[in-house]
Scaffold this motif. Structure first.
Motif, PDB file in Angstrom:
ATOM      1  N   GLU A   1      39.050  20.387  47.759  1.00 31.18           N
ATOM      2  CA  GLU A   1      38.271  21.538  48.228  1.00 31.18           C
ATOM      3  C   GLU A   1      37.291  21.115  49.324  1.00 31.18           C
TER       4      GLU A   1
ATOM      5  N   HIS B   1      34.824  22.113  31.181  1.00 38.12           N
ATOM      6  CA  HIS B   1      35.255  21.514  32.452  1.00 38.12           C
ATOM      7  C   HIS B   1      34.387  20.291  32.747  1.00 38.12           C
TER       8      HIS B   1
ATOM      9  N   ASN C   1      41.381  29.371  40.993  1.00 42.41           N
ATOM     10  CA  ASN C   1      39.986  29.820  41.194  1.00 42.41           C
ATOM     11  C   ASN C   1      39.979  31.199  41.859  1.00 42.41           C
TER      12      ASN C   1
ATOM     13  N   SER D   1      44.337  22.411  41.584  1.00 38.27           N
ATOM     14  CA  SER D   1      44.246  21.325  42.570  1.00 38.27           C
ATOM     15  C   SER D   1      45.157  20.160  42.177  1.00 38.27           C
TER      16      SER D   1
ATOM     17  N   TYR E   1      32.751  19.636  35.185  1.00 38.49           N
ATOM     18  CA  TYR E   1      31.523  19.946  35.921  1.00 38.49           C
ATOM     19  C   TYR E   1      30.398  20.444  35.013  1.00 38.49           C
TER      20      TYR E   1
ATOM     21  N   MET F   1      37.945  30.696  34.691  1.00 41.52           N
ATOM     22  CA  MET F   1      38.585  29.786  33.722  1.00 41.52           C
ATOM     23  C   MET F   1      38.711  30.473  32.363  1.00 41.52           C
TER      24      MET F   1
ATOM     25  N   HIS G   1      37.584  15.527  46.238  1.00 37.88           N
ATOM     26  CA  HIS G   1      38.358  16.680  45.764  1.00 37.88           C
ATOM     27  C   HIS G   1      38.917  17.409  46.990  1.00 37.88           C
TER      28      HIS G   1
ATOM     29  N   ASP H   1      40.295  19.072  33.587  1.00 34.91           N
ATOM     30  CA  ASP H   1      40.313  19.845  34.822  1.00 34.91           C
ATOM     31  C   ASP H   1      40.910  21.222  34.527  1.00 34.91           C
ATOM     32  N   SER H   2      41.019  22.050  35.554  1.00 33.33           N
ATOM     33  CA  SER H   2      41.447  23.437  35.338  1.00 33.33           C
ATOM     34  C   SER H   2      42.826  23.514  34.684  1.00 33.33           C
TER      35      SER H   2
ATOM     36  N   THR I   1      39.862  16.751  39.796  1.00 32.73           N
ATOM     37  CA  THR I   1      38.844  15.998  39.067  1.00 32.73           C
ATOM     38  C   THR I   1      39.487  14.933  38.157  1.00 32.73           C
TER      39      THR I   1
ATOM     40  N   TYR J   1      45.397  29.866  44.244  1.00 35.13           N
ATOM     41  CA  TYR J   1      44.680  28.814  43.519  1.00 35.13           C
ATOM     42  C   TYR J   1      44.076  29.469  42.273  1.00 35.13           C
TER      43      TYR J   1
HETATM   44  P1  13P Z   1      39.948  21.026  39.186  1.00 34.65           P
HETATM   45  O1  13P Z   1      39.468  21.322  37.830  1.00 34.65           O
HETATM   46  O2  13P Z   1      41.360  21.495  39.384  1.00 34.65           O
HETATM   47  O3  13P Z   1      39.778  19.618  39.607  1.00 34.65           O
HETATM   48  O4  13P Z   1      39.092  21.933  40.217  1.00 34.65           O
HETATM   49  C1  13P Z   1      37.752  21.790  40.364  1.00 34.65           C
HETATM   50  C2  13P Z   1      37.032  23.074  40.503  1.00 34.65           C
HETATM   51  O5  13P Z   1      36.554  23.459  41.514  1.00 34.65           O
HETATM   52  C3  13P Z   1      36.863  23.885  39.347  1.00 34.65           C
HETATM   53  O6  13P Z   1      36.113  24.958  39.692  1.00 34.65           O
END
Ligand code: 13P
Ligand code: SF4
Length: 329
Positions: A219, A43, A133, A148, A45, A83, A217, A59-60, A234, A131
């Motif tokens: 969130e 990811h 997540n 997202s 992040y 994920m 984002h 992204d996710s 993202t 979602y």
């Molecule tokens: P996306 O990957 O959909 O942008 O979401 C970000 C996120 O919080 C992943 O945990």
């Protein structure tokens, strides 16, 4: 003193960069990856040193699709637990590894399965949108999943006479409500990373950089999103920064994205949105994402664990909700 951490700087945080990776360790991981015929999904992040080793960074939604498409017998998922679980739901025949089993998510944790069951049982006529997540158990109780990047499209696909439950992120849910005009019953969960962005410090930063565009984002809480030039997942934030003619951007999401953004737009100035507490990177980082390290990546490939396992009944039901999302295109 204006209240901003003096270390705020117009580049990504050191912690998310790729510098300093031990070449022997990187070579060892590459060799193990080849020997095990593993695919590495990461990811945005994740830290730069991990992104650098990945076959797919995304992204996710993109990573769920990559997991579904791969024919590698082993998927090493450099991200968080939900994920890796999603990859296992889509690809039960493959071994799915997560470098650190403790890499969870505050949003997923906000919706424990038993409480969620009671909530949806209390609203039996509602269509349940979750979602991505969230846990496999919550996915299994849902009618459809969204990420997202497709939440608006998913909600727009639901017949207008059906009331909707949206879980677990109330900020993403509220954003989707504003865009679609659909009333939704929102589960009260949040992402600790996006609610950790300080509006007061952000305003100061915007004052210092009057020409910078703000991208965020969904969130993030509403008071941040209402200030934004662009709201998106993202990958959507990356695309905006890349194609917009602006030269300076404040980026309101987890700081790992800056590793990729800097590589894509080396000539632009990127400033992470500041967190409430002063910290080394003057940004908001996901403590769960950052549990993964190159050493743990190596060990996961070497020992083939921690591996994701799922109850088959839960997996089949969760798969149905995920498939509905993926079939929307
Ligand atoms: P996306 O990957 O959909 O942008 O979401 C970000 C996120 O919080 C992943 O945990
Ligand atoms: Fe969960 Fe937020 Fe971390 Fe994403 S950034 S994994 S939503 S805590």
């Amino acid at each position: 003193m204006d209240g901003l951490n003096p270390s705020v700087r117009p580049v990504g945080p050191g912690a998310s960069g790729a510098g300093g990776a031990n070449p022997a360790l990187v070579a060892e991981i590459r060799e193990l990856k080849r020997a095990k015929r593993a695919v590495i999904l990461a990811h945005y992040y994740q830290t730069g040193d991990i992104q650098m080793l990945a076959d797919h960074v995304g992204d996710s939604l993109a990573l769920a699709r990559a997991a579904e498409r791969t024919d590698a017998p082993v998927i090493l998922f450099c991200g968080v637990h939900f994920m890796a679980e999603t990859a296992k739901i889509l690809d039960p025949g493959r071994k799915v590894l997560l470098p650190d089993r403790a890499a969870g998510c505050s949003l997923a944790d906000s919706a424990p399965a038993a409480k969620f069951r009671a909530f949806i049982d209390a609203h039996p006529d509602h269509f349940v949108v979750s979602y991505i997540n969230c846990s496999a158990e919550v996915k299994a109780m849902s009618d459809i999943i969204c990420t997202s990047s497709n939440a608006v499209r998913v909600v727009n696909s639901i017949p207008t006479d059906r009331p909707i439950i949206f879980a677990p992120d109330r900020h993403l849910g509220a954003y989707v409500q504003r865009i679609t005009g659909r009333e939704m019953l929102l589960w009260d969960g949040t992402c600790e990373v996006h609610v950790n962005i300080s509006m007061d410090k952000l305003k100061l930063l915007m004052g210092r950089h009057p020409h910078a565009k703000l991208v965020a984002h969904p969130e993030c809480p509403e008071h941040i999103l209402l200030e934004d030039d662009h709201v998106g997942s993202t990958s959507s934030l990356l695309g905006f920064v890349k194609h917009d003619p602006g030269k300076e951007f404040i980026v309101a999401t987890e700081a790992g994205i800056l590793y990729n953004m800097r590589a894509e737009v080396p000539g632009k100035t990127l400033i992470p949105a500041p967190a409430f507490a002063d910290n080394e990177c003057a940004c908001s980082e996901c403590p769960y994402m950052k549990l993964n390290t190159l050493e743990k990546v190596r060990d996961a490939l070497l020992f083939e664990e921690p591996a994701i396992t799922l109850d088959e009944e839960v997996r089949v039901r969760a798969h149905r909700a995920l498939r509905r999302m993926l079939e929307l295109g």
